[in-house]
Design an enzyme around this catalytic site. Structure first.
Site, PDB file in Angstrom:
ATOM      1  N   GLY A  29       0.831  -1.205   0.000  1.00  0.00           N
ATOM      2  CA  GLY A  29       0.000   0.000   0.000  1.00  0.00           C
ATOM      3  C   GLY A  29       0.868   1.259   0.000  1.00  0.00           C
ATOM      4  N   TRP A  31      -0.749   4.561   0.057  1.00  0.00           N
ATOM      5  CA  TRP A  31      -1.508   5.729   0.541  1.00  0.00           C
ATOM      6  C   TRP A  31      -0.804   6.294   1.773  1.00  0.00           C
ATOM      7  CZ3 TRP A  31      -6.467   5.487   3.943  1.00  0.00           C
ATOM      8  CH2 TRP A  31      -6.973   6.782   4.098  1.00  0.00           C
ATOM      9  N   ASP A  54       0.114  -1.068  -4.904  1.00  0.00           N
ATOM     10  CA  ASP A  54      -1.190  -0.416  -5.036  1.00  0.00           C
ATOM     11  C   ASP A  54      -1.012   1.101  -4.978  1.00  0.00           C
ATOM     12  OD1 ASP A  54      -4.227  -0.688  -4.990  1.00  0.00           O
ATOM     13  OD2 ASP A  54      -3.837   0.686  -3.332  1.00  0.00           O
ATOM     14  N   TYR A  59      -3.095   9.898  -4.335  1.00  0.00           N
ATOM     15  CA  TYR A  59      -2.049   9.782  -3.317  1.00  0.00           C
ATOM     16  C   TYR A  59      -0.912  10.779  -3.574  1.00  0.00           C
ATOM     17  CZ  TYR A  59      -4.318   5.230  -2.381  1.00  0.00           C
ATOM     18  OH  TYR A  59      -5.216   4.220  -2.117  1.00  0.00           O
ATOM     19  N   LYS A  88      -5.732   4.195  -9.574  1.00  0.00           N
ATOM     20  CA  LYS A  88      -7.171   4.505  -9.454  1.00  0.00           C
ATOM     21  C   LYS A  88      -7.447   5.880 -10.056  1.00  0.00           C
ATOM     22  CE  LYS A  88      -6.790   2.087  -5.086  1.00  0.00           C
ATOM     23  NZ  LYS A  88      -5.463   2.462  -4.575  1.00  0.00           N
ATOM     24  N   HIS A 121     -12.025   5.013  -8.160  1.00  0.00           N
ATOM     25  CA  HIS A 121     -11.619   5.117  -6.757  1.00  0.00           C
ATOM     26  C   HIS A 121     -12.799   5.155  -5.784  1.00  0.00           C
ATOM     27  CE1 HIS A 121      -7.982   6.571  -4.223  1.00  0.00           C
ATOM     28  NE2 HIS A 121      -8.792   5.852  -3.491  1.00  0.00           N
ATOM     29  N   SER A 177     -13.700   0.481  -6.444  1.00  0.00           N
ATOM     30  CA  SER A 177     -13.249   0.628  -5.058  1.00  0.00           C
ATOM     31  C   SER A 177     -14.323   1.383  -4.288  1.00  0.00           C
ATOM     32  CB  SER A 177     -11.928   1.404  -5.046  1.00  0.00           C
ATOM     33  OG  SER A 177     -11.413   1.496  -3.738  1.00  0.00           O
ATOM     34  N   ASN A 178     -14.569   0.961  -3.074  1.00  0.00           N
ATOM     35  CA  ASN A 178     -15.539   1.625  -2.195  1.00  0.00           C
ATOM     36  C   ASN A 178     -16.971   1.577  -2.727  1.00  0.00           C
ATOM     37  OD1 ASN A 178     -13.597   2.710  -0.181  1.00  0.00           O
ATOM     38  ND2 ASN A 178     -12.808   3.805  -1.972  1.00  0.00           N
ATOM     39  N   SER A 226      -6.194  -0.559   4.043  1.00  0.00           N
ATOM     40  CA  SER A 226      -6.128  -0.342   5.491  1.00  0.00           C
ATOM     41  C   SER A 226      -6.432  -1.624   6.270  1.00  0.00           C
ATOM     42  CB  SER A 226      -7.064   0.793   5.923  1.00  0.00           C
ATOM     43  OG  SER A 226      -6.603   2.007   5.386  1.00  0.00           O
ATOM     44  N   LYS A 276       0.227  -1.049   4.260  1.00  0.00           N
ATOM     45  CA  LYS A 276       1.119   0.081   3.939  1.00  0.00           C
ATOM     46  C   LYS A 276       2.110   0.247   5.075  1.00  0.00           C
ATOM     47  CE  LYS A 276       2.352   4.521   4.772  1.00  0.00           C
ATOM     48  NZ  LYS A 276       2.686   5.140   6.081  1.00  0.00           N
ATOM     49  N   THR A 279       8.301   1.633   6.984  1.00  0.00           N
ATOM     50  CA  THR A 279       9.326   1.176   7.923  1.00  0.00           C
ATOM     51  C   THR A 279       9.875  -0.172   7.440  1.00  0.00           C
ATOM     52  OG1 THR A 279       7.925   2.146   9.634  1.00  0.00           O
ATOM     53  CG2 THR A 279       9.761   0.754  10.379  1.00  0.00           C
ATOM     54  N   ARG A 282       8.864  -3.409   9.180  1.00  0.00           N
ATOM     55  CA  ARG A 282       7.436  -3.721   9.040  1.00  0.00           C
ATOM     56  C   ARG A 282       7.103  -4.155   7.617  1.00  0.00           C
ATOM     57  NH1 ARG A 282       4.910   1.532  12.044  1.00  0.00           N
ATOM     58  NH2 ARG A 282       5.036   0.789  14.188  1.00  0.00           N
TER      59      ARG A 282
HETATM   60  P1  A2P Z   1       4.494   3.069   9.098  1.00  0.00           P
HETATM   61  O1  A2P Z   1       4.152   3.345   7.659  1.00  0.00           O
HETATM   62  O2  A2P Z   1       5.011   4.280   9.818  1.00  0.00           O
HETATM   63  O3  A2P Z   1       5.395   1.864   9.264  1.00  0.00           O
HETATM   64  P2  A2P Z   1      -3.046   0.388   7.086  1.00  0.00           P
HETATM   65  O4  A2P Z   1      -2.287  -0.438   6.080  1.00  0.00           O
HETATM   66  O5  A2P Z   1      -4.103  -0.371   7.827  1.00  0.00           O
HETATM   67  O6  A2P Z   1      -3.598   1.676   6.478  1.00  0.00           O
HETATM   68  O7  A2P Z   1      -2.037   0.833   8.212  1.00  0.00           O
HETATM   69  C1  A2P Z   1      -0.930   1.619   7.912  1.00  0.00           C
HETATM   70  C2  A2P Z   1      -0.335   2.105   9.195  1.00  0.00           C
HETATM   71  O8  A2P Z   1       0.067   0.970   9.971  1.00  0.00           O
HETATM   72  C3  A2P Z   1       0.877   2.951   9.009  1.00  0.00           C
HETATM   73  O9  A2P Z   1       0.785   3.993   9.960  1.00  0.00           O
HETATM   74  C4  A2P Z   1       2.042   2.032   9.311  1.00  0.00           C
HETATM   75  O10 A2P Z   1       3.124   2.729   9.892  1.00  0.00           O
HETATM   76  C5  A2P Z   1       1.457   1.068  10.320  1.00  0.00           C
HETATM   77  N1  A2P Z   1       1.993  -0.293  10.197  1.00  0.00           N
HETATM   78  C6  A2P Z   1       2.248  -0.958   9.048  1.00  0.00           C
HETATM   79  N2  A2P Z   1       2.706  -2.195   9.311  1.00  0.00           N
HETATM   80  C7  A2P Z   1       2.745  -2.329  10.649  1.00  0.00           C
HETATM   81  C8  A2P Z   1       3.136  -3.382  11.523  1.00  0.00           C
HETATM   82  N3  A2P Z   1       3.575  -4.548  11.036  1.00  0.00           N
HETATM   83  N4  A2P Z   1       3.052  -3.156  12.850  1.00  0.00           N
HETATM   84  C9  A2P Z   1       2.598  -1.979  13.351  1.00  0.00           C
HETATM   85  N5  A2P Z   1       2.215  -0.953  12.570  1.00  0.00           N
HETATM   86  C10 A2P Z   1       2.276  -1.111  11.226  1.00  0.00           C
END
Ligand code: A2P
Length: 334
Positions: A29, A31, A54, A59, A88, A121, A177-178, A226, A276, A279, A282
């Site tokens: 992701g 976004w 995606d 975005y 999108k 979208h 989407s949506n 999300s 998304k 980090t 992650r």
């Molecule tokens: P970051 O981008 O700072 O690593 P979603 O995909 O539901 O929209 O969530 C995205 C958010 O979840 C981002 O703020 C991301 O932070 C955080 N995030 C992504 N992967 C993890 C993970 N494995 N553990 C905790 N937080 C995560």
């Protein structure tokens, strides 16, 4: 897709779309991947085994996504044909000409000659007022619509333009989407090419059971945006599936993180997930989902979380027809 086929897979497996294309079940992701972090995150994702990215015009980062992809391709890390790229069309671009222009711009920004998937979208039409930006608002802050949105005319124009792009070869599959069940039904009545998917918010607190049953009956799939509960929403940090005690128990049981439990839950229902992250640790964690399996009891425990019916992405311009879930989405954040 049999869950057992996940075992020790280096990159995410794929599932077949009704178009015949194969979509990797974990997508990256983008976004809210900001300036200065998007290119390196996309490159890191490709290094980590993601083959599905995606994107969306709104975005505002497709140039950076394209730079990350181009770097990976030029270094021999991946080939274009191994990638699955989605974009999108935004709410102000539903006319034939603007839909075509939007896709042409996405192709240029992503530096590719075709897109694997293009989605409408939102089932919502904005006026096209470039001087007011992509969220044209009146003096009261209300988004301006061009025509009566309930007519569905703009969605039809956009869909037919996308069908034309499939025939022209610049787009392989198209979807939405949506969209609600009713909005998909309206589109199906005139679609020459059926939508392959509906990309929606879907996470344990908002499992979209009714929509899921409907899309399955139409040979479509659900793609989760999300999937972790969109943690950047103000005030949502403490009450998200990532902090849920049931998820924590399962994480302990399987020696995995809460995020991995949630994402694996989505995959085991036959969905595609789009976590998304910017980090690196992650990014790697969110695709390391193929060396364990939730058992039937775990899935029952996860299903019970759906009783919360909590939606995190609920912009004021959408879901006018009685969507459930708290509206925690700040206007400024889209
Ligand atoms: P970051 O981008 O700072 O690593 P979603 O995909 O539901 O929209 O969530 C995205 C958010 O979840 C981002 O703020 C991301 O932070 C955080 N995030 C992504 N992967 C993890 C993970 N494995 N553990 C905790 N937080 C995560």
């Amino acid at each position: 897709m049999a869950a057992s086929s996940f075992a020790s897979t280096p990159v995410a497996p794929t599932i077949k779309l009704s178009s015949g294309a194969s979509i990797p079940v974990v997508g990256f992701g983008t976004w809210r991947a900001g300036p200065g972090e998007t290119e390196s995150s996309v490159y890191c994702a490709l290094q980590s085994g993601y083959r599905h990215i995606d994107c969306a015009k709104i975005y505002g980062n497709e140039k950076e996504v394209g730079a990350g992809i181009t770097r990976a391709i030029s270094e021999g890390l991946v080939k274009r044909e191994e990638l699955f790229l989605t974009t999108k069309v935004w709410n102000d671009s539903h006319t034939t000409e603007r839909t075509q222009r939007s896709v042409t711009e996405s192709l240029a920004d992503l530096q590719v000659s075709y897109l694997d998937l293009v989605l409408i979208h939102w089932p919502v039409e904005f006026a096209y007022l470039p001087e007011k930006g992509m969220f044209p608002r009146d003096d009261k802050g209300v988004v301006i619509n061009d025509t009566d949105p309930s007519s569905g005319a703009s969605i039809k124009a956009c869909w037919q333009a996308l069908e034309g792009l499939v025939s022209a070869g610049s787009v392989r599959s198209i979807g939405v989407s949506n969209f609600s069940i009713e909005e998909i039904q309206t589109l199906l009545a005139y679609a020459k090419i059926k939508p392959v998917c509906n990309q929606v918010e879907l996470q344990p607190y908002f499992p979209q059971d009714e929509l899921l049953a409907f899309v399955k009956s139409q040979n479509m799939i659900l793609v989760h945006y999300s999937p972790l509960g969109n943690l950047r929403n103000k005030g949502a940090e403490d009450d998200t599936p990532l902090n849920d005690p049931v998820v924590a128990t399962l994480a302990k049981k399987h020696s995995k993180s809460a995020a991995q439990i949630i994402l694996r839950w989505g995959l085991q229902q036959g969905h595609v997930v789009l976590p998304k992250s910017v980090t690196p640790s992650r990014i790697r964690e969110n695709i390391a989902l193929f060396d364990f399996e939730l058992d039937a009891e775990d899935m029952v425990a996860m299903k019970a979380l759906g009783a919360k019916q909590k939606r995190y992405v609920n912009p004021t311009f959408a879901f006018k027809n009685g969507a459930s879930g708290a509206n925690v989405f700040p206007k400024s954040a889209l």
